[in-house]
Write a protein that holds these residues in place. Structure first.
Motif, short mmCIF file in Angstrom:
data_model
loop_
_atom_site.label_atom_id
_atom_site.label_comp_id
_atom_site.label_asym_id
_atom_site.label_seq_id
_atom_site.Cartn_x
_atom_site.Cartn_y
_atom_site.Cartn_z
N LEU A 1 101.36 14.13 93.16
CA LEU A 1 102.37 14.37 92.14
C LEU A 1 102.16 13.40 90.99
CD1 LEU A 1 105.62 14.97 94.24
CD2 LEU A 1 104.08 16.66 93.23
N ALA A 2 101.87 13.93 89.81
CA ALA A 2 101.58 13.09 88.65
C ALA A 2 102.83 12.34 88.18
CB ALA A 2 101.03 13.93 87.51
N GLY B 1 107.95 21.37 89.64
CA GLY B 1 107.46 21.79 88.33
C GLY B 1 106.01 22.20 88.32
N SER B 2 105.34 22.17 89.48
CA SER B 2 103.91 22.48 89.52
C SER B 2 103.62 23.94 89.24
CB SER B 2 103.34 22.09 90.88
OG SER B 2 103.57 20.72 91.15
N ALA B 3 104.57 24.82 89.55
CA ALA B 3 104.32 26.25 89.39
C ALA B 3 104.31 26.68 87.93
CB ALA B 3 105.37 27.06 90.16
N GLY C 1 102.21 18.74 89.82
CA GLY C 1 101.41 18.29 90.95
C GLY C 1 100.13 19.07 91.09
N ALA C 2 99.15 18.44 91.71
CA ALA C 2 97.87 19.09 92.02
C ALA C 2 97.60 18.94 93.50
CB ALA C 2 96.73 18.47 91.21
N VAL C 3 96.96 19.93 94.05
CA VAL C 3 96.59 19.91 95.46
C VAL C 3 95.08 19.97 95.55
CG1 VAL C 3 96.75 21.10 97.66
CG2 VAL C 3 98.74 20.99 96.17
#
Length: 724
Positions: A20-21, A370-372, A436-438
């Motif tokens: 999560l940034a 908020g990643s979506a 966020g990035a996975v």
């Protein structure tokens, strides 16, 4: 020159990490890859990153059809698998904005939509959604009257409810008529009520008779049913059962989710003033166990065994509806394990039901963070100690420079040479940004050292090479062989034993390099084997009756493998055979035979590997003694081989149930798990290597929860093959 062919089933080990940034700060996680001893030229390391969990979800959806990706016209999935694919595809397209044509998604969706109508039955009886493929139906009923399946119809109704929230179900879903499905679900409950009234009103609660979790799933799919006059009392009874039971259990979670006030387009649930939901979320946090860079929810208070991925998905979905829990540092650690936590290295895909719930939970979590929709962050992966950059990209979920994912595929021989000797440390870094990035690491490889002991995960597999019985064409006889001469026709026998009935069973046998399988459908093979050829022996049911009326397994013979597919196998022992001819002299690994259930991929077994020698005729000038061949074979494998026979070894059962990602080594009687290097080690040793799971600290449980990121110095890096 003596060549040694090391052949066995390939393995896949996956790891997922969520980052999560944070504004103005760098967030890092580190992954350790142990020294890899792989067959040269086999496999690759794949590093991928995506905005939120759309990347891992896409991969999980495609894995449902990967075995048939070349010809989806022959795909025969179960109903739950179809629901998992169409729901996953809709979430990826409508939720994340992914193009449907991306990486094979279009073909998977088209094949699934084409199969959907065959799983909705209205005549001669209104069964609604049926899980078994149309090709199987009628073979297993034995003339009995069928009744609707409450679970199958509830899952289909849940998928439709989520599709309505995401926009509307595609036109291709028209066969999933909610009126038909709802009528079938009501009928399933009515049938159970009638049975209960005839036998058990004095001894058993109605909700317990029907099945509490089945009912809770139905009410989650159809929340308005709670207010239906004939079901309101049943709902209240179910609630009281959940409240009286263990907090944080599967039933408790399902009833809390079903009680939500509303659910938004991002699939986030609003629990209003539901104190029970808040208490359950707190219980799950207290039950969270942190192990290294991952986390899981334990089955019980004070326990260390992980709950099922289904239960953990329910827990994450609950957390996603509460901002404080969705942004707790444990949430991304838990989310990153949902798609990989229970998989063995030989398992091709997740159970479909788990994937359905994980899809809903992960998208809701991405909505909460908020990643979506609003992700914007730089990302890179650096290998240490070489400081080579393996991946570099800037991910954004919107705007003209929109980039949802990036993938780098690296053959093992393209990685730093130190990987084979000391392994490497992979630094995953998200720069200042939002969302966020996975990142996913997938290691595909063929281990240099075969697994010599049989592995048990619900199926016991034995394998032996024998001689063809000349007095009974089409049959095998004699003790297991470990050597033969060129030109000899041999018989390979594979025996499966299962304590349970199995559906959609695949049996795969890799053939040693010194043997060539014969297709008994060909004239030359029939001459060599006798008029009857070789085929699967007649199987018997549990009562001794021949199951001649059952669909017979299909067999596919290739140059290096033989595969059977059986729609249904009784509990008990089943035997499969094929013929082969010895050809090139040498010492070869006799690969393990593998069996697994496509309906339940976690149910599988391996026979264990051995050694087989093709010995040239005595007196030949080029003949190499068997002892020399075995010595060379041992040198390659790094251990002495005597050609032991796994088909006659008495299995040693494990003293306790193995972890969901482990298997029971039947030769040693211990639970084993795949290590980062691909070796099978005792699960207890591996857990100590990864780190002993710990309970949350008092500070981690204190509200408001801390979301402080990890900040570390950036390493100097060199450009590598994965930058984009």
């Amino acid at each position: 020159t003596v060549d040694v062919d090391v052949q066995q089933e390939g393995m896949r080990i996956a790891s997922t990490t969520a980052l999560l940034a944070q504004n103005g700060q760098i967030v890092q996680r580190r992954e350790r890859i142990a020294p890899m001893h792989v067959v040269p030229g086999s496999g690759e390391l794949q590093i991928s990153a995506s905005v939120g969990f759309q990347g891992p979800l896409l991969e999980a959806v495609l894995e449902m059809v990967q075995d048939d990706e070349e010809d989806l016209s022959s795909w025969r999935p179960r109903g739950e698998e179809l629901l998992a694919v169409v729901l996953g595809g809709l979430v990826l397209r409508a939720g994340y904005g992914l193009e449907e044509s991306h990486m094979g998604l279009a073909a998977a969706m088209a094949a699934s939509k084409e199969r959907l109508p065959g799983h909705v039955v209205t005549q001669p009886e209104p069964l609604g959604f049926v899980s078994s493929p149309p090709e199987e139906r009628g073979m297993l009923s034995g003339g009995r009257r069928s009744t609707p399946d409450l679970t199958a119809n509830s899952l289909a109704l849940l998928v439709l409810r989520m599709a309505d929230l995401l926009g509307s179900p595609p036109l291709e879903w028209a066969s999933l008529d909610p009126t038909v499905l709802l009528e079938a679900a009501y009928k399933a409950i009515q049938v159970q009520v009638e049975r209960w009234s005839r036998c058990c009103t004095e001894t058993t609660k109605l909700s317990s008779f029907i099945g509490p979790t089945q009912l809770a799933l139905f009410f989650l799919a159809v929340p308005t049913a709670r207010h239906r006059p004939d079901l309101a009392a049943l709902w209240e009874e179910l609630l009281q059962t959940a409240i009286a039971g263990q907090q944080g259990s599967e039933l408790d979670l399902l009833t809390r989710l079903a009680s939500a006030v509303t659910i938004d387009q991002g699939l986030r649930l609003d629990f209003g003033a539901d104190r029970r939901a808040q208490a359950t979320a707190r219980t799950l946090l207290e039950r969270t166990r942190v192990q290294g860079g991952t986390a899981y929810i334990a089955e019980s208070d004070g326990g260390m065994h992980a709950a099922s991925s289904w239960t953990q998905s329910l827990g994450l979905w609950l957390w996603a509806g509460m901002d404080s829990y969705a942004r707790h540092p444990f949430a991304p650690l838990l989310a990153s394990q949902l798609l990989v936590s229970e998989r063995s290295p030989w398992q091709s895909c997740l159970p479909a039901r788990h994937l359905i719930m994980a899809t809903l939970a992960l998208f809701a979590f991405d909505t909460a963070t908020g990643s979506a929709a609003t992700a914007d962050l730089p990302l890179k992966a650096v290998a240490l100690p070489s400081k080579v950059s393996l991946l570099k990209a800037h991910l954004t979920s919107s705007g003209p420079d929109r980039k949802l994912d990036v993938t780098a595929v690296l053959p093992w021989d393209s990685l730093p040479h130190s990987v084979a000797e000391i392994g490497m440390e992979l630094v995953l870094e998200a720069g200042p940004g939002s969302g966020g990035a996975v990142t996913s690491l997938v290691m595909d490889f063929v281990p240099l050292k075969p697994f010599l002991e049989p592995q048990f995960r619900g199926i016991f597999v034995q394998k032996a090479i024998q001689r063809v019985d000349p007095s009974q064409p089409g049959h095998c006889k004699g003790k297991a062989l470990h050597a033969a001469s060129p030109g000899e026709v041999l018989c390979v026998t594979i025996r499966l034993t299962s304590p349970d009935d199995l559906r959609e069973v695949n049996i795969i046998d890799l053939v040693p390099g010194g043997l060539e399988p014969l297709d008994d459908a060909l004239p030359d093979a029939s001459v060599a084997l006798g008029d009857e050829g070789l085929g699967p022996d007649a199987d018997e049911g549990p009562d001794g009756r021949l199951t001649w009326w059952m669909p017979q397994p299909t067999k596919e013979v290739r140059r290096d493998s033989v595969t059977w597919r059986a729609d249904y196998l009784w509990a008990g022992t089943h035997t499969f055979t094929y013929a082969c001819v010895a050809n090139v002299p040498g010492a070869y690994t006799l690969p393990a035979a593998k069996a697994f259930s496509a309906a339940s991929p976690e149910v599988m077994g391996l026979s264990g590997a051995s050694v087989f020698v093709v010995q040239e005729a005595v007196g030949s000038r080029s003949a190499v003694p068997s002892a020399v061949l075995l010595a060379k074979h041992s040198e390659v494998l790094g251990r002495e081989e005597s050609g032991g026979d796994s088909s006659t070894v008495a299995p040693k059962t494990c003293p306790e149930a193995c972890p969901r990602a482990g298997s029971c080594n039947l030769a040693k009687g211990r639970c084993e798990c795949a290590s980062p290097s691909g070796e099978m080690l005792p699960c207890s040793e591996l857990f100590n290597f990864v780190g002993v799971p710990r309970t949350p600290t008092a500070q981690e449980l204190q509200a408001p929860f801390s979301t402080a990121p990890t900040h570390v110095e950036e390493p100097d890096v060199e450009d590598g093959p994965g930058n984009s």
